[in-house]
Design a protein around this motif. Structure first.
Motif, PDB file in Angstrom:
ATOM      1  N   LYS A  47       0.797  -1.222   0.000  1.00 39.11           N
ATOM      2  CA  LYS A  47       0.000   0.000   0.000  1.00 39.11           C
ATOM      3  C   LYS A  47       0.836   1.282   0.000  1.00 39.11           C
ATOM      4  O   LYS A  47       1.929   1.331   0.552  1.00 39.11           O
ATOM      5  CB  LYS A  47      -0.904   0.031   1.230  1.00 39.11           C
TER       6      LYS A  47
ATOM      7  N   TYR B 177       0.484   5.110   1.356  1.00 39.44           N
ATOM      8  CA  TYR B 177      -0.304   5.867   2.327  1.00 39.44           C
ATOM      9  C   TYR B 177      -0.116   7.370   2.139  1.00 39.44           C
ATOM     10  O   TYR B 177       1.010   7.844   2.035  1.00 39.44           O
ATOM     11  CB  TYR B 177       0.111   5.498   3.759  1.00 39.44           C
TER      12      TYR B 177
ATOM     13  N   ASN C 267      -7.195  13.411   3.068  1.00 41.09           N
ATOM     14  CA  ASN C 267      -8.329  14.161   3.628  1.00 41.09           C
ATOM     15  C   ASN C 267      -7.870  15.137   4.703  1.00 41.09           C
ATOM     16  O   ASN C 267      -8.649  15.579   5.532  1.00 41.09           O
ATOM     17  CB  ASN C 267      -9.413  13.224   4.164  1.00 41.09           C
TER      18      ASN C 267
ATOM     19  N   PRO D 228      -5.896   0.975  -6.366  1.00 40.03           N
ATOM     20  CA  PRO D 228      -6.091  -0.077  -5.357  1.00 40.03           C
ATOM     21  C   PRO D 228      -5.006  -0.052  -4.280  1.00 40.03           C
ATOM     22  O   PRO D 228      -5.208  -0.602  -3.207  1.00 40.03           O
ATOM     23  CB  PRO D 228      -6.031  -1.365  -6.182  1.00 40.03           C
TER      24      PRO D 228
ATOM     25  N   VAL E 219      -4.131   4.018   0.461  1.00 40.67           N
ATOM     26  CA  VAL E 219      -4.832   4.028   1.746  1.00 40.67           C
ATOM     27  C   VAL E 219      -4.671   5.419   2.342  1.00 40.67           C
ATOM     28  O   VAL E 219      -3.588   6.003   2.296  1.00 40.67           O
ATOM     29  CB  VAL E 219      -4.270   2.976   2.731  1.00 40.67           C
TER      30      VAL E 219
ATOM     31  N   SER F 237       0.339   7.677   9.395  1.00 45.77           N
ATOM     32  CA  SER F 237       1.052   7.225  10.580  1.00 45.77           C
ATOM     33  C   SER F 237       1.713   5.892  10.282  1.00 45.77           C
ATOM     34  O   SER F 237       1.039   4.918   9.934  1.00 45.77           O
ATOM     35  CB  SER F 237       0.075   7.075  11.747  1.00 45.77           C
ATOM     36  N   VAL F 238       3.037   5.863  10.358  1.00 46.04           N
ATOM     37  CA  VAL F 238       3.774   4.666   9.974  1.00 46.04           C
ATOM     38  C   VAL F 238       3.317   3.464  10.796  1.00 46.04           C
ATOM     39  O   VAL F 238       3.075   2.394  10.282  1.00 46.04           O
ATOM     40  CB  VAL F 238       5.291   4.890  10.140  1.00 46.04           C
ATOM     41  N   SER F 239       3.122   3.681  12.093  1.00 41.60           N
ATOM     42  CA  SER F 239       2.859   2.494  12.907  1.00 41.60           C
ATOM     43  C   SER F 239       1.401   2.056  12.849  1.00 41.60           C
ATOM     44  O   SER F 239       1.064   0.985  13.312  1.00 41.60           O
ATOM     45  CB  SER F 239       3.305   2.707  14.350  1.00 41.60           C
ATOM     46  N   ASN F 240       0.537   2.862  12.257  1.00 45.01           N
ATOM     47  CA  ASN F 240      -0.833   2.402  12.051  1.00 45.01           C
ATOM     48  C   ASN F 240      -1.011   1.759  10.677  1.00 45.01           C
ATOM     49  O   ASN F 240      -2.069   1.230  10.376  1.00 45.01           O
ATOM     50  CB  ASN F 240      -1.823   3.563  12.179  1.00 45.01           C
ATOM     51  N   ALA F 241       0.014   1.851   9.851  1.00 42.17           N
ATOM     52  CA  ALA F 241      -0.073   1.289   8.508  1.00 42.17           C
ATOM     53  C   ALA F 241       0.252  -0.197   8.581  1.00 42.17           C
ATOM     54  O   ALA F 241       1.257  -0.588   9.169  1.00 42.17           O
ATOM     55  CB  ALA F 241       0.907   1.999   7.589  1.00 42.17           C
ATOM     56  N   THR F 242      -0.614  -1.013   7.993  1.00 39.36           N
ATOM     57  CA  THR F 242      -0.401  -2.446   8.172  1.00 39.36           C
ATOM     58  C   THR F 242       0.366  -3.089   7.023  1.00 39.36           C
ATOM     59  O   THR F 242       0.914  -4.157   7.177  1.00 39.36           O
ATOM     60  CB  THR F 242      -1.740  -3.181   8.301  1.00 39.36           C
ATOM     61  N   ASN F 243       0.385  -2.446   5.887  1.00 41.76           N
ATOM     62  CA  ASN F 243       0.983  -3.118   4.725  1.00 41.76           C
ATOM     63  C   ASN F 243       1.765  -2.082   3.927  1.00 41.76           C
ATOM     64  O   ASN F 243       1.470  -1.784   2.789  1.00 41.76           O
ATOM     65  CB  ASN F 243      -0.143  -3.729   3.881  1.00 41.76           C
TER      66      ASN F 243
ATOM     67  N   ASP G 284       8.287  10.922  12.002  1.00 41.73           N
ATOM     68  CA  ASP G 284       8.109   9.473  11.893  1.00 41.73           C
ATOM     69  C   ASP G 284       9.362   8.767  11.358  1.00 41.73           C
ATOM     70  O   ASP G 284       9.307   7.589  11.032  1.00 41.73           O
ATOM     71  CB  ASP G 284       6.910   9.156  10.985  1.00 41.73           C
TER      72      ASP G 284
ATOM     73  N   ASP H  41     -12.649  13.674   2.210  1.00 41.82           N
ATOM     74  CA  ASP H  41     -13.558  12.547   2.471  1.00 41.82           C
ATOM     75  C   ASP H  41     -14.461  12.284   1.276  1.00 41.82           C
ATOM     76  O   ASP H  41     -14.745  11.129   0.943  1.00 41.82           O
ATOM     77  CB  ASP H  41     -14.409  12.824   3.722  1.00 41.82           C
TER      78      ASP H  41
ATOM     79  N   ILE I  29     -12.408  10.443  -1.281  1.00 44.83           N
ATOM     80  CA  ILE I  29     -12.185   9.046  -0.907  1.00 44.83           C
ATOM     81  C   ILE I  29     -13.482   8.248  -1.033  1.00 44.83           C
ATOM     82  O   ILE I  29     -13.466   7.070  -1.386  1.00 44.83           O
ATOM     83  CB  ILE I  29     -11.633   8.967   0.532  1.00 44.83           C
TER      84      ILE I  29
ATOM     85  N   ASP J 271      -7.185  -0.893   5.561  1.00 44.21           N
ATOM     86  CA  ASP J 271      -6.082  -1.849   5.570  1.00 44.21           C
ATOM     87  C   ASP J 271      -6.144  -2.702   6.836  1.00 44.21           C
ATOM     88  O   ASP J 271      -5.136  -3.187   7.323  1.00 44.21           O
ATOM     89  CB  ASP J 271      -4.742  -1.121   5.461  1.00 44.21           C
TER      90      ASP J 271
ATOM     91  N   GLN K 101     -16.745  13.011   6.656  1.00 43.88           N
ATOM     92  CA  GLN K 101     -17.295  14.342   6.455  1.00 43.88           C
ATOM     93  C   GLN K 101     -17.615  14.541   4.968  1.00 43.88           C
ATOM     94  O   GLN K 101     -17.327  13.673   4.148  1.00 43.88           O
ATOM     95  CB  GLN K 101     -16.283  15.391   6.902  1.00 43.88           C
TER      96      GLN K 101
ATOM     97  N   GLY L  83       3.551  -1.575  15.980  1.00 44.88           N
ATOM     98  CA  GLY L  83       2.502  -0.985  15.156  1.00 44.88           C
ATOM     99  C   GLY L  83       1.432  -1.994  14.787  1.00 44.88           C
ATOM    100  O   GLY L  83       1.429  -3.131  15.257  1.00 44.88           O
ATOM    101  N   MET L  84       0.526  -1.550  13.930  1.00 40.15           N
ATOM    102  CA  MET L  84      -0.513  -2.466  13.470  1.00 40.15           C
ATOM    103  C   MET L  84       0.033  -3.306  12.328  1.00 40.15           C
ATOM    104  O   MET L  84       0.858  -2.854  11.545  1.00 40.15           O
ATOM    105  CB  MET L  84      -1.707  -1.663  12.974  1.00 40.15           C
ATOM    106  N   VAL L  85      -0.455  -4.532  12.241  1.00 45.74           N
ATOM    107  CA  VAL L  85      -0.012  -5.404  11.165  1.00 45.74           C
ATOM    108  C   VAL L  85      -1.225  -6.037  10.501  1.00 45.74           C
ATOM    109  O   VAL L  85      -2.334  -5.935  11.016  1.00 45.74           O
ATOM    110  CB  VAL L  85       0.916  -6.521  11.687  1.00 45.74           C
ATOM    111  N   ASP L  86      -0.985  -6.696   9.380  1.00 48.60           N
ATOM    112  CA  ASP L  86      -2.133  -7.246   8.665  1.00 48.60           C
ATOM    113  C   ASP L  86      -2.221  -8.761   8.847  1.00 48.60           C
ATOM    114  O   ASP L  86      -2.832  -9.436   8.052  1.00 48.60           O
ATOM    115  CB  ASP L  86      -2.071  -6.872   7.186  1.00 48.60           C
TER     116      ASP L  86
ATOM    117  N   GLN M 181       4.142   6.475  18.465  1.00 46.76           N
ATOM    118  CA  GLN M 181       4.349   5.564  17.350  1.00 46.76           C
ATOM    119  C   GLN M 181       4.726   4.190  17.888  1.00 46.76           C
ATOM    120  O   GLN M 181       5.614   4.072  18.722  1.00 46.76           O
ATOM    121  CB  GLN M 181       5.446   6.087  16.420  1.00 46.76           C
ATOM    122  N   GLY M 182       4.061   3.183  17.392  1.00 43.64           N
ATOM    123  CA  GLY M 182       4.389   1.823  17.801  1.00 43.64           C
ATOM    124  C   GLY M 182       3.846   1.455  19.163  1.00 43.64           C
ATOM    125  O   GLY M 182       4.431   0.654  19.885  1.00 43.64           O
TER     126      GLY M 182
END
Lengths: 400, 498, 315
Positions: free
Chosen positions: A169, A171, A175, A227, A230, A234-240, A250, A368, A371, B324, B435, C75-78, C276-277
């Protein structure tokens, strides 16, 4: 030689500060800074106290309150807010309008003007009054990416294709009114506001409702349709994660996430134009004080915490890019990968000025809608209508 | 069987008839209401008039102890040996005097009362670089209201004090003895026990609920917002303009958005109440069905969602549904979908997802409630229905549902009201997003009135509009409750329960 | 198959309405049983599916909390199952040098403890009075509470904040401040326990009154011993609520990190960009909050069920 010079300069500044503020103060003084810099700030405060015997007994309380929260908290209750607090530039006019910021002590203001880059000085100034001490010049964004996947970070189309091919993905928080300008400013639009001394925004210079604006909006729509896209920053909220538009704060997280494949560069081009955006700043503010002695202590400490010496130390401790001209020339700062990516991006950016608080909400609404694929089938005329509406609403935010 | 027939057949029709009757009677209701209101006001002033006359007459005819009590509260009580009461009266008067006429002028009740009409005039200014704060509109309004509370309480107490004197005189004249302090204390544990029990709760509600609500209602008529933020800036009275800003349809107002948010709030409350209700009942019926084993285990598994704090479970679930997040990732991995489902980014999907997740939260509650009620339904009703060859669904439709609806009528009403103000679910799941340019004031498609109110208070510090919104939410709820009160028999009769 | 001439099983049902004894044919009975089996199977399938859906988020949460911080980041993972299981996150939480987590936990526990005592006393006083005593103003009080309950709760947040501030109970005083706010108006939640008191027979009070007991004695000696279920229900509710309060707790304690409650602290870890993390730490913290409360809840579930069912029936 440089080091000696900077020490001499720092000493000179300390002396000049000391001569301003000889009154001693031994009460409480509260500071709010971001979580990551609490320890660092504590160390700096200890150094400050050691250098200023008149403040040796001052009780400094440092609390982790992020730049985002600080402004809303202090506006809710100025009295309970910190005496010195860090915040990002977008909050400045709001804080001044709410009466939560004190103007910078005139002598300090002269020093700030002389020692910091022009953009940061403009960013802390409303009309002719300086309201805060610039702390960093790194509040901009650029591209972090995985160099094993992204072959060519110079066009966004390629980045998206590479990410998608790898099933990963890209990121970008489209928005947000802050990241969105990468498209609009890059395509050649303008959106700035003029303020008077009191922080009220009195005029708008906008060019969103134009062919360039439609072009930018179409780029946003195209990116949102990919596709691999995303919405997020936030790097740590990104899963892929494969590539992300994000800032220096960051950098550590990004290095961890990408490991050996970590790379950073300026933003790519999209639809043939270079993406632009905001070059923003973080600053320290002092809230209005009713006690002269405490006021002097606040002035001195805020000036110290944004001095060349401390800005450089802050870079070394947490990687925040300095706004101080001398500190920017430091070798380590110049060699930093994230900061140099930022520097090459800043060449295409506008220094961030003052925006009405409602602008950020409106931009989120626009993002928004993009998106949510509301404009996927809209023609140019309809998109122009949307942007006209956007401008008109912005104009409604001006002080009456 | 007549009962069953009644429940079976006439329920929906009865509701319709009730509704029709209610609507037909509505003008009458309103007329009555107005008449009652007018009567109330007339009676109120009549009462005050009578009280004043009474006070004057008591003064003329009363003895000297009574007369002194007009100025020194509790004097008469003390002089007649009722020390406990007397001292209480006296202490109250002293406190009141101290509050009203505090020598430190800027803290006295009189000072705040005097500034109430302007909410302050002295601007904050600077002497050199030092800031000198002027009037604080917030505290002027807050203490102004508090002072009015205090004055009303004082007048009431003063009047009681005079009544006491009058009654005491009469009792003494008739040759009886007055109650001693000991008697008073004892009666607080007996005849007057309700006073003892209610004192603290009533005080708490007055100070921490009624006072703030009145304060906020008044704020709706001021310009208290981000640019008029005490202590740095003053705010003042502006009349009805905030109502205009929230309700009017012109471009500078939020009328269109308000109507959309209100509509969604009602839709949401409807689904959150009734969908959960029927699904929860269904689950309860399944678990309670004869022949299903491990009943307790099924219940326990479901009930876990009630025990775990929502900020943990909902925050996590909201991340699961992200573009995601786990759900999209796995659906794509398994090849069920080719692009992520826009759970939180498309208005329609976001609303659907929220209602869906709320089912996950709501079913356990309703399952428990339904279980308790289902057990009370007489088993022979089902038995005879079964003999008549009724299918499971028919039995549900003809027996279970009417019974449940009848018994839980009041619960449905409170639940609907609660869902209109269901902050946590929306706040933790979507934060009101997405929004849109079509909505103003930072409202999003999943925002309820209450979450929008929260955004106005915390993000925008736009207290004036938040206050207006609060008043409107109150009006909406009041209307719904009034209508329901007249339609649902078990609500109406709730007081007859005993 | 049957060699013996067995008497066929016959289900005899008494139909009172028809006044006859009817007999259900064995074939019909057999098909009915098959039907029954089929519908039971369907129900089992549904219940198992539901159990999975209901438990999944919690199981996932626990998985994430055991993910190795050192090897897989915070962090979050998939993916669901950690590649390396470890106690990194829990160890991190239990070290007071890393964060104020233990402090927040303690704060919340103190608040919950005080609330469960004070709120229970308030609620019982009000509900007992309104249910069993008759006095002037009773109806007025009940109507007032009804009307006040229609105002949205967050409307008055700013006022409550400044009221508390006047008493010095914000920021560093946030813990007692929150206790005060949670308890002050708790009497308004008298409904469910009033419903309970309503069900106790009036004759109990009356006979005691005839024997010369004062109202206080009736309350203490006759009624209180019968109220165990509703007392436990009230305590349970009062104890659980403070663990989940983010909105007001963050509004009262802002800028004073040691005085957050656990919800505020953890919420910030996932929603403030400075952290973060922290996601796996949030999960671990969430597990630590959820486990004791869930156990407590499960133990007292019976009383909870009585409370909500009673409350729903009586409104």
């Amino acid at each position: 030689m440089k080091k000696v010079l900077s020490v001499v300069l720092a000493l000179a500044m300390l002396l000049s500060l000391a001569s301003v503020a000889m009154a001693d103060y031994s009460g409480d003084l509260k500071i709010w800074v971001a979580e990551a810099t609490v320890e660092f700030t504590q160390k700096m405060v200890d150094q400050f106290k050691a250098a200023h015997p008149e403040y040796a007994n001052m009780n400094v309380i440092i609390e982790p309150v992020g730049e985002g929260d600080a402004a809303s908290n202090i506006i809710t209750d100025v009295e309970a807010g910190a005496d010195i607090f860090g915040f990002a530039q977008d909050q400045l006019s709001r804080l001044v309008a709410a009466g939560a910021l004190l103007d910078v002590e005139p002598e300090n203001a002269e020093i700030v003007k002389a020692e910091n880059d022009a953009g940061s000085v403009a960013a802390v100034t409303l009309g002719d009054t300086m309201y805060a001490y610039p702390m960093t010049s790194d509040n901009g964004y650029f591209l972090y990416y995985d160099k094993s996947i992204v072959t060519d970070p110079s066009t966004l189309e390629q980045v998206l294709a590479d990410c998608d091919a790898a099933g990963k993905k890209f990121y970008m928080e489209i928005n947000s009114g802050w990241y969105q300008t990468a498209f609009f400013f890059g395509a050649g639009c303008e959106l700035t506001f003029d303020s008077d001394d009191s922080g009220a925004l009195v005029a708008m210079n906008a060019g969103y409702a134009s062919d360039a604006g439609v072009k930018a909006l179409k780029s946003m729509i195209k990116v949102a349709q990919s596709p691999a896209f995303v919405n997020g920053s936030s790097v740590s909220n990104a899963t892929n994660l494969c590539a992300i538009v994000d800032g220096t704060w960051d950098a550590t997280a990004a290095k961890e996430a990408f490991g050996d494949n970590y790379a950073a560069s300026k933003l790519p081009t999209v639809d043939g134009y270079q993406m632009g955006g905001f070059g923003g700043f973080k600053m320290l503010g002092v809230k209005p004080q009713t006690d002269d002695d405490k006021l002097a202590a606040c002035d001195a400490l805020a000036a110290y915490l944004t001095s060349e010496e401390v800005q450089l130390a802050r870079y070394n401790a947490v990687g925040w890019g300095p706004s101080n001209l001398n500190a920017q020339k430091n070798e380590a700062v110049q060699a930093d990968e994230a900061l140099s990516a930022l520097a090459s991006q800043l060449a295409f950016c506008e220094p961030q000025g003052q925006y009405p608080g409602e602008y950020w909400g409106l931009a989120t609404s626009l993002g928004d809608d993009v998106i949510a694929k509301k404009y996927d089938n809209a023609d140019d005329a309809a998109l122009l209508e949307v942007l006209k509406n956007f401008e008109a609403t912005c104009e409604g935010y001006l002080a009456k | 069987m007549t009962d069953l027939d009644y429940l079976k057949l006439s329920k929906p029709q009865k509701m319709l008839v009730d509704l029709r009757r209610f609507l037909a009677a509505l003008p009458g209701h309103i007329g009555n209401g107005l008449k009652n209101l007018v009567m109330f006001i007339v009676n109120f002033f009549k009462g005050i008039g009578l009280a004043i006359v009474d006070v004057i007459q008591t003064f003329i005819h009363g003895d000297w102890k009574t007369k002194v009590s007009y100025f020194v509260m509790g004097f008469g009580s003390c002089a007649r040996g009722q020390w406990g009461r007397g001292i209480l009266f006296f202490v109250f008067q002293t406190l009141f005097n101290f509050y009203m006429f505090n020598p430190n002028a800027s803290q006295s009740g009189l000072y705040y009362l005097g500034k109430l009409s302007t909410l302050g005039t002295i601007e904050t200014h600077k002497e050199g670089r030092r800031t000198v704060y002027g009037d604080n509109s917030f505290f002027i309004l807050l203490y102004g209201v508090l002072t009015i509370f205090f004055i009303i309480a004082f007048i009431y107490t003063w009047y009681t004090n005079i009544q006491q004197n009058k009654i005491s005189e009469q009792i003494l004249k008739s040759g009886h003895k007055l109650k001693s302090t000991k008697d008073d204390l004892q009666s607080l544990m007996d005849e007057q026990f309700h006073k003892t029990l209610l004192a603290l709760p009533v005080l708490g509600v007055t100070v921490f609920t009624i006072l703030p609500i009145i304060f906020m209602i008044l704020v709706a008529f001021t310009n208290f917002d981000m640019t008029h933020q005490p202590p740095g800036k003053l705010f003042t009275w502006v009349g009805w303009s905030n109502f205009h800003e929230l309700l009017a349809s012109d471009t500078a107002s939020h009328g269109n958005t308000f109507r959309q948010v209100l509509l969604w709030t009602l839709i949401w409350a409807f689904f959150a109440t009734f969908l959960n209700y029927f699904l929860g009942m269904l689950v309860a019926i399944m678990i309670n069905k004869k022949g299903i084993k491990l009943k307790k285990m099924w219940r326990t598994i479901l009930v876990m969602t009630i025990a775990i704090p929502q900020f943990v479970s909902l925050l996590y679930v909201s991340k699961m549904f992200a573009a995601d997040g786990l759900i999209n990732t796995y659906l794509m991995k398994w090849g069920w979908i080719s692009a992520p489902i826009p759970f939180w980014t498309q208005p329609g999907w976001a609303r659907f997802t929220i209602i869906l997740i709320n089912v996950w939260i709501g079913i356990p509650y309703l399952m428990l409630i339904a279980t308790g009620i289902l057990m009370n339904i007489p088993a022979d009703l089902y038995e005879s229905a079964r003999i008549d060859g009724a299918s499971a669904f028919q039995m549900y439709q003809k027996i279970t549902l009417p019974y449940m609806l009848f018994v839980t009528g009041p619960y449905l009403l409170t639940s609907f009201t609660g869902n209109i103000n269901n902050f946590n679910v929306i706040f933790l799941l979507s934060g009101g997003k997405p929004q849109s340019m079509e909505l103003t004031g930072n409202a999003g498609y999943t925002d309820l009135l209450i979450t929008w109110l929260y955004k106005m208070t915390v993000n925008d510090t736009n207290y004036k509009l938040a206050a207006v919104m609060g008043i409107l939410v109150f009006l909406v709820l009041a209307i719904i409750n009034l209508v329901a009160y007249n339609l649902i028999p078990s609500v109406k009769n709730e007081e007859d329960f005993q | 198959m049957n060699t013996k001439n067995e008497i066929p099983e016959v289900d005899i049902v008494v139909d009172e309405k028809a006044g006859v004894i009817r007999e259900i044919k064995p074939e019909k009975l057999a098909s009915k049983k098959a039907n029954e089996r089929r519908s039971n199977t369907i129900i089992y399938v549904i219940l198992v599916l539901m159990s999975i859906i209901w438990l999944a988020p919690f199981v996932f949460l626990v998985f994430q909390s055991f993910r190795s911080y050192a090897l897989e980041g915070g962090g979050m993972v998939d993916y669901l199952l950690p590649k390396t299981w470890s106690l990194d996150n829990y160890r991190w939480l239990f070290n007071p040098e890393n964060s104020n987590f233990l402090r927040w936990y303690g704060n919340t526990f103190i608040i919950a403890l005080f609330c469960s005592v004070i709120q229970t006393m308030m609620i019982l006083s009000v509900s007992y009075t309104l249910s069993r005593l008759r006095f002037k103003g009773r109806k007025f009080i009940m109507n007032t509470v009804l009307v006040l309950g229609l105002f949205p709760g967050f409307l008055t947040m700013i006022t409550l904040y400044f009221l508390l501030k006047q008493l010095g109970l914000t920021q560093t005083g946030a813990i007692p401040g929150l206790i005060l706010i949670y308890c002050a108006s708790s009497g308004m939640g008298y409904y469910i326990s009033k419903g309970f008191f309503d069900t106790l027979p009036k004759s109990l009070d009356e006979s005691a009154r005839i024997d010369g007991a004062t109202r206080f004695q009736v309350f203490l000696k006759i009624i209180m011993p019968l109220t165990k279920p509703i007392v436990i229900y009230t305590i349970l509710m009062a104890f659980m609520a403070p663990w989940g309060d983010y909105v007001f707790a963050s509004y009262v304690a802002f800028g004073s990190e040691p005085n957050y409650n656990v919800a505020v602290g953890l919420y910030r870890w996932v929603n403030v960009a400075d952290y973060q993390g922290y996601f796996t730490r949030f999960c671990a913290g969430g597990v630590l909050v959820a486990v004791p409360i869930t156990i407590l809840f499960m133990c007292l579930q019976k009383y909870y069920v009585e409370g909500v069912t009673g409350g729903a029936v009586k409104g």
